[in-house]
Every structure is written in structure tokens, then in C-alpha cells.
Design a protein around this motif. Structure first.
Motif, PDB file in Angstrom:
ATOM      1  N   LEU A   1       0.866  -1.230  -0.078  1.00 46.07           N
ATOM      2  CA  LEU A   1       0.088   0.107  -0.022  1.00 46.07           C
ATOM      3  C   LEU A   1       0.862   1.249   0.018  1.00 46.07           C
ATOM      4  O   LEU A   1       0.641   2.323  -0.501  1.00 46.07           O
ATOM      5  CB  LEU A   1      -1.097   0.129   1.183  1.00 46.07           C
ATOM      6  N   LYS A   2       1.986   1.377   0.859  1.00 53.65           N
ATOM      7  CA  LYS A   2       2.787   2.509   0.766  1.00 53.65           C
ATOM      8  C   LYS A   2       3.368   2.613  -0.437  1.00 53.65           C
ATOM      9  O   LYS A   2       3.634   3.804  -1.134  1.00 53.65           O
ATOM     10  CB  LYS A   2       3.817   2.180   1.820  1.00 53.65           C
ATOM     11  N   LEU A   3       3.794   1.349  -1.179  1.00 54.14           N
ATOM     12  CA  LEU A   3       4.335   1.695  -2.589  1.00 54.14           C
ATOM     13  C   LEU A   3       3.380   2.275  -3.415  1.00 54.14           C
ATOM     14  O   LEU A   3       3.395   3.029  -4.478  1.00 54.14           O
ATOM     15  CB  LEU A   3       4.885   0.395  -3.126  1.00 54.14           C
ATOM     16  N   THR A   4       2.249   1.795  -3.636  1.00 54.83           N
ATOM     17  CA  THR A   4       1.052   2.303  -4.200  1.00 54.83           C
ATOM     18  C   THR A   4       0.658   3.856  -4.225  1.00 54.83           C
ATOM     19  O   THR A   4       0.686   4.379  -5.164  1.00 54.83           O
ATOM     20  CB  THR A   4      -0.250   1.488  -4.046  1.00 54.83           C
ATOM     21  N   LEU A   5       0.559   4.071  -2.819  1.00 62.94           N
ATOM     22  CA  LEU A   5       0.380   5.546  -2.632  1.00 62.94           C
ATOM     23  C   LEU A   5       1.482   6.360  -3.130  1.00 62.94           C
ATOM     24  O   LEU A   5       1.613   7.454  -3.572  1.00 62.94           O
ATOM     25  CB  LEU A   5       0.364   5.490  -1.021  1.00 62.94           C
ATOM     26  N   SER A   6       2.807   5.784  -3.038  1.00 62.43           N
ATOM     27  CA  SER A   6       3.901   6.428  -3.775  1.00 62.43           C
ATOM     28  C   SER A   6       3.798   6.699  -5.088  1.00 62.43           C
ATOM     29  O   SER A   6       4.294   7.801  -5.510  1.00 62.43           O
ATOM     30  CB  SER A   6       5.351   5.714  -3.132  1.00 62.43           C
ATOM     31  N   TYR A   7       3.533   5.324  -5.706  1.00 64.36           N
ATOM     32  CA  TYR A   7       3.568   5.477  -7.056  1.00 64.36           C
ATOM     33  C   TYR A   7       2.638   6.424  -7.636  1.00 64.36           C
ATOM     34  O   TYR A   7       2.555   7.424  -8.406  1.00 64.36           O
ATOM     35  CB  TYR A   7       3.143   4.101  -8.040  1.00 64.36           C
ATOM     36  N   ALA A   8       1.304   6.529  -6.837  1.00 64.16           N
ATOM     37  CA  ALA A   8       0.215   7.307  -7.295  1.00 64.16           C
ATOM     38  C   ALA A   8       0.589   8.795  -7.098  1.00 64.16           C
ATOM     39  O   ALA A   8       0.219   9.852  -7.998  1.00 64.16           O
ATOM     40  CB  ALA A   8      -1.017   7.175  -6.618  1.00 64.16           C
ATOM     41  N   GLY A   9       1.160   9.028  -5.815  1.00 63.90           N
ATOM     42  CA  GLY A   9       1.681  10.474  -5.557  1.00 63.90           C
ATOM     43  C   GLY A   9       2.478  10.999  -6.553  1.00 63.90           C
ATOM     44  O   GLY A   9       2.461  12.286  -6.921  1.00 63.90           O
ATOM     45  N   PHE A  10       3.528  10.278  -6.829  1.00 64.42           N
ATOM     46  CA  PHE A  10       4.696  10.685  -7.868  1.00 64.42           C
ATOM     47  C   PHE A  10       3.775  11.050  -9.137  1.00 64.42           C
ATOM     48  O   PHE A  10       4.253  12.034  -9.855  1.00 64.42           O
ATOM     49  CB  PHE A  10       5.705   9.843  -8.058  1.00 64.42           C
ATOM     50  N   LEU A  11       3.058   9.939  -9.803  1.00 68.83           N
ATOM     51  CA  LEU A  11       2.457  10.214 -10.998  1.00 68.83           C
ATOM     52  C   LEU A  11       1.370  11.361 -11.008  1.00 68.83           C
ATOM     53  O   LEU A  11       1.644  12.276 -11.895  1.00 68.83           O
ATOM     54  CB  LEU A  11       1.530   9.003 -11.284  1.00 68.83           C
ATOM     55  N   VAL A  12       0.536  11.847  -9.725  1.00 70.23           N
ATOM     56  CA  VAL A  12      -0.003  13.012  -9.817  1.00 70.23           C
ATOM     57  C   VAL A  12       0.776  14.351  -9.672  1.00 70.23           C
ATOM     58  O   VAL A  12       0.577  15.241 -10.447  1.00 70.23           O
ATOM     59  CB  VAL A  12      -1.079  12.730  -8.650  1.00 70.23           C
TER      60      VAL A  12
ATOM     61  N   LEU B   1       2.806  19.181 -12.297  1.00 69.41           N
ATOM     62  CA  LEU B   1       3.708  19.809 -12.681  1.00 69.41           C
ATOM     63  C   LEU B   1       3.540  20.170 -14.252  1.00 69.41           C
ATOM     64  O   LEU B   1       3.804  21.281 -14.772  1.00 69.41           O
ATOM     65  CB  LEU B   1       5.190  19.335 -12.495  1.00 69.41           C
ATOM     66  N   LEU B   2       3.328  19.257 -15.160  1.00 73.07           N
ATOM     67  CA  LEU B   2       3.408  19.252 -16.525  1.00 73.07           C
ATOM     68  C   LEU B   2       2.164  20.205 -16.630  1.00 73.07           C
ATOM     69  O   LEU B   2       2.133  20.972 -17.806  1.00 73.07           O
ATOM     70  CB  LEU B   2       2.993  17.855 -17.189  1.00 73.07           C
TER      71      LEU B   2
ATOM     72  N   TRP C   1     -10.528  20.514 -17.996  1.00 73.17           N
ATOM     73  CA  TRP C   1      -9.840  19.634 -18.741  1.00 73.17           C
ATOM     74  C   TRP C   1      -8.600  19.037 -17.617  1.00 73.17           C
ATOM     75  O   TRP C   1      -8.495  17.852 -17.598  1.00 73.17           O
ATOM     76  CB  TRP C   1      -9.068  20.108 -20.081  1.00 73.17           C
ATOM     77  N   ALA C   2      -8.139  20.095 -16.961  1.00 69.32           N
ATOM     78  CA  ALA C   2      -7.035  19.712 -15.826  1.00 69.32           C
ATOM     79  C   ALA C   2      -7.512  18.798 -14.895  1.00 69.32           C
ATOM     80  O   ALA C   2      -6.830  17.799 -14.544  1.00 69.32           O
ATOM     81  CB  ALA C   2      -6.434  21.026 -15.472  1.00 69.32           C
ATOM     82  N   ALA C   3      -8.790  19.306 -14.444  1.00 72.19           N
ATOM     83  CA  ALA C   3      -9.218  18.411 -13.316  1.00 72.19           C
ATOM     84  C   ALA C   3      -9.453  16.965 -13.492  1.00 72.19           C
ATOM     85  O   ALA C   3      -9.341  16.045 -13.069  1.00 72.19           O
ATOM     86  CB  ALA C   3     -10.444  19.158 -12.658  1.00 72.19           C
ATOM     87  N   GLY C   4     -10.042  16.773 -14.847  1.00 74.32           N
ATOM     88  CA  GLY C   4     -10.281  15.560 -15.391  1.00 74.32           C
ATOM     89  C   GLY C   4      -9.104  14.835 -15.518  1.00 74.32           C
ATOM     90  O   GLY C   4      -8.935  13.432 -15.363  1.00 74.32           O
ATOM     91  N   SER C   5      -8.051  15.577 -16.184  1.00 74.07           N
ATOM     92  CA  SER C   5      -6.555  14.558 -16.109  1.00 74.07           C
ATOM     93  C   SER C   5      -6.163  14.265 -15.044  1.00 74.07           C
ATOM     94  O   SER C   5      -5.579  13.148 -14.759  1.00 74.07           O
ATOM     95  CB  SER C   5      -5.596  15.662 -17.084  1.00 74.07           C
ATOM     96  N   MET C   6      -6.207  15.102 -13.848  1.00 74.72           N
ATOM     97  CA  MET C   6      -5.679  14.621 -12.587  1.00 74.72           C
ATOM     98  C   MET C   6      -6.444  13.606 -11.944  1.00 74.72           C
ATOM     99  O   MET C   6      -5.727  12.659 -11.469  1.00 74.72           O
ATOM    100  CB  MET C   6      -5.800  15.959 -11.617  1.00 74.72           C
ATOM    101  N   THR C   7      -7.615  13.569 -12.045  1.00 73.84           N
ATOM    102  CA  THR C   7      -8.540  12.558 -11.602  1.00 73.84           C
ATOM    103  C   THR C   7      -8.294  11.065 -12.392  1.00 73.84           C
ATOM    104  O   THR C   7      -7.932  10.118 -11.825  1.00 73.84           O
ATOM    105  CB  THR C   7     -10.162  12.644 -11.843  1.00 73.84           C
TER     106      THR C   7
END
Length: 364
Positions: A11-22, A27-28, A65-71
Motif C-alpha cells: 500500500l505504501k508503494l502504491t500511494l508513492s507511485y500514485a503520488g509521484f504520478l499525480v 507539474l506538467l 480539462w486539468a481536473a479531469g486529467s488529474m482524476t
């Protein structure tokens, strides 16, 4: 050790992956927003032509559009991270299972993780090697305990038998009974002292000093010379100053055991024992050779096991307690040395002890 429940590593790795992706998505999008804000250009008409637009018109169109992309990135990161973390941590499940089995007393289980080398597989291989060594050590300890129990029970059983015979036969010569009881008791004491020495040497808790193996060889030879003469064995000692760091008492015991073993397990007549000391690069070497009956390499490799004796050794009156070479092996290993047993071509045994050499003391 009891611990409070917490988040799993998966679960920690999952949250880390999702956090870094978001975070990367934020930033993009922020970079895109900054560029568009500065340019103040946006395609807003149906024909696809570019029209200059104020920044205030851009934000309401870009924000949804940005909110949808983040979701989407958040959901994708959580789902993908959970799957990837599960695949990456799958080897840990097998390692944890093996560790729990070992904790429950099952040492025969192995992980044997397939695949190319990585951190998890190196850990699994190291764990398998540890289990293999631990299983061998436990098996050796069990054999030792069983053999020690048998060896200690034998003199006690003999003593009981002698006392029972004396009780049923009052006319038996008491001096003969006393002599036999004394011999049995002496053997029991020798066995107990050998077991204590074996345990003390195995702990490695001894002070170290400069020791000359050539002097120890001479001392052991002089001490055992009467026994050698009794057996018709000739002892030849040669060698130069051979110094090492260690316990003088234990190394003297090692040398004495080797010479004693070479004397009593020799030819019935005109046997010979050669005691040699020398120096090799970085090594202080003690070699004890003796004539005797032919030995196979398989038998020679087992002679350092506690209570291991060849067939001819069990029936000799000087067979000892079966711990002589076991004590030698323990003392050698406690000093960081190497013990090698090699059958001689003409019969007998060649024992080589290699210890870390030390610079000889300067003469004063």
C-alpha cells in the motif's frame, strides 16, 4: 516482538507511485498553463482558427480539462501502482513464508527463487544458504548430543554392572573391583574434560599472544615420548621458528592431540611419526604424519567429527574418548586456521594445520 498494525509495504508503494504520478501531472499541467497564459492564444472558434483571447477566458476552459486529467492520473496511478507493487513484492511473500517456517522449526524448506539476479533473489539465495548451514549445524549438534549421551552412559553402565556383580559375589577380590572402577571413572573424567575443552575452544573466548609452534611441537613430543617408546614408535621433529598469534594452552593441546593420535593409531611395530613446522606466505604450518593402516579419503574426511573412530580404533586400549581430532578442528577454526586430513599413500595419515603467521619476536 509484537507491533502495532500499520500500512503494508504494498500500500505504501502504491500511494508513492500514485503520488509521484499525480505530482508529475500537476507539474506538467502547470507548465502548460504558464505557457498558454503568457501566449494568451487559444483555439476557441469552430473553424479552428487562432484568435487572440484574454487570459481570463482561458482559465475557465482549461480548469475542467486539468481536473479531469488529474482524476484520471490518480485512479490510474493507484490501480497501476497496486498491480506493479504486488508483482515486485511477490518474492517477499515467498521469503516471508520461508522465514516463518524456519521460525517454526522447519529448516528443510528452501525458497529457490527463479529468475535473473536482483536484490530480492540475492536475499533469497543468502537466506537459503543460511538455512542450509543452520540445518547442518543443528543436525551436527543433535548427533553430538546423542553420541555424547552414549559415551557418558557407557562408563556409568559399566560401573553399575561392576557394583551389581560385587553385591551378588561378596567373595570377589575387592582390589580388582577398585582397579576396574578407577579405570572406568578415569575414562569418564577424561571424556568430561574433553567435552569442556571442546566447548571452551569453540567459543573463541581466549587471550592471544605470540606462540612458536616449533616449541610446542618439541614440548608435545617430549611429553609423549614414553608413550611412543611403549608403542615402538619413533618420533622425528624438525622445523624452524613458526610463530602465530593465539592461545598457547589451546595450541599446545592441539599439538599434543595430533602427536598422541599419530602414536596410538600407528603400526603395531616400528611405526614412525613426523612432526614438522614451517612458514608459508602468510601462514604458520604444523604438519603431523604417521605410518599406519591405509585410510580412504572418505574415512579421513569424517575423522574430525566428534566420537568418530575407525574400526581399528575402537578396540585399542589407547583409543581415547573419540574427541581428539574434533578438538583439533575446533581449536584450528577458533584461530581462523585451516585443517586438512590426507591419507598417506603407504598407509597412515597426514594432518596439516595452517594458521595465520605472525612476525617473530625480536631478541632482547
Amino acid at each position: 516482538m509484537r507491533r502495532a498494525p500499520g500500512l503494508s509495504v504494498r500500500l505504501k508503494l502504491t500511494l508513492s507511485y500514485a503520488g509521484f504520478l499525480v505530482l508529475a501531472g500537476v507539474l506538467l499541467l502547470a507548465a502548460v498553463a504558464v505557457v498558454l497564459w503568457q501566449a494568451r492564444w487559444l483555439m476557441v472558434n469552430d473553424q479552428g482558427s487562432w484568435v487572440a483571447t484574454p487570459g481570463t477566458v482561458f482559465l475557465p476552459k482549461f480548469a475542467p480539462w486539468a481536473a479531469g486529467s488529474m482524476t484520471f492520473l490518480l485512479v490510474f496511478g493507484l490501480l497501476g501502482g497496486w498491480i506493479l507493487a504486488g508483482r515486485m513484492l511477490a518474492p517477499m511473500t515467498r521469503i516471508t513464508h520461508a522465514a516463518r517456517m524456519a521460525a517454526d522449526g522447519s529448516l528443510a524448506h528452501r525458497i529457490r527463487l527463479p529468475g535473473r539476479r536482483d536484490e530480492f533473489r540475492e536475499l533469497a539465495d543468502a537466506f537459503d544458504a543460511m538455512l542450509e548451514q543452520l540445518e547442518a549445524h543443528v543436525a551436527e549438534q543433535r548427533r553430538f548430543a546423542a553420541n555424547a549421551s552414549h559415551e557418558l552412559r557407557t562408563p556409568l553402565a559399566i560401573s553399575k554392572t561392576l557394583l551389581d556383580v560385587a553385591r551378588t559375589d561378596p567373595d570377589r577380590d575387592p582390589d580388582e573391583l577398585i582397579d576396574r572402577l578407577q579405570a572406568v571413572n578415569t575414562r569418564a573424567i577424561d571424556l568430561t574434560e574433553a567435552l569442556l575443552l571442546l566447548s571452551r575452544a569453540g567459543q573463541g573466548s581466549f587471550s592471544r599472544e605470540h606462540v612458536d609452534l616449533s616449541l610446542l611441537a618439541e614440548e608435545a613430543t617430549e611429553t609423549l615420548l614414553p608413550l611412543a617408546e611403549k608403542h615402538g614408535v619413533t618420533i622425528e621433529t624438525r622445523g624452524d621458528i613458526t610463530t602465530t598469534d593465539g592461545s598457547q594452552a589451546l595450541l599446545l593441546q592441539l599439538t599434543t592431540n595430533l602427536v598422541h593420535n599419530a602414536i596410538v593409531h600407528n603400526l603395531p611395530e616400528q611405526g614412525t611419526v613426523w612432526v614438522t613446522t614451517g612458514v608459508r606466505p602468510g601462514r604458520a604450518v604444523l604438519i603431523v604424519e604417521n605410518t599406519g593402516d591405509p585410510l580412504t579419503p572418505e574415512l579421513a574426511s569424517t575423522l574430525t567429527e566428534p566420537f568418530q573412530r575407525g574400526t581399528e580404533r575402537v578396540h585399542t586400549s589407547h583409543a581415547g574418548v573419540g574427541l581428539g581430532l574434533a578438538i583439533v578442528a575446533t581449536i584450528t577454526h577458533a584461530h581462523g586456521g585451516i585443517l586438512t586430513l590426507t591419507p598417506r599413500a603407504g598407509g597412515g595419515l597426514r594432518v596439516t594445520v595452517e594458521l595465520v603467521s605472525a612476525a617473530p619476536l625480536a631478541d632482547h
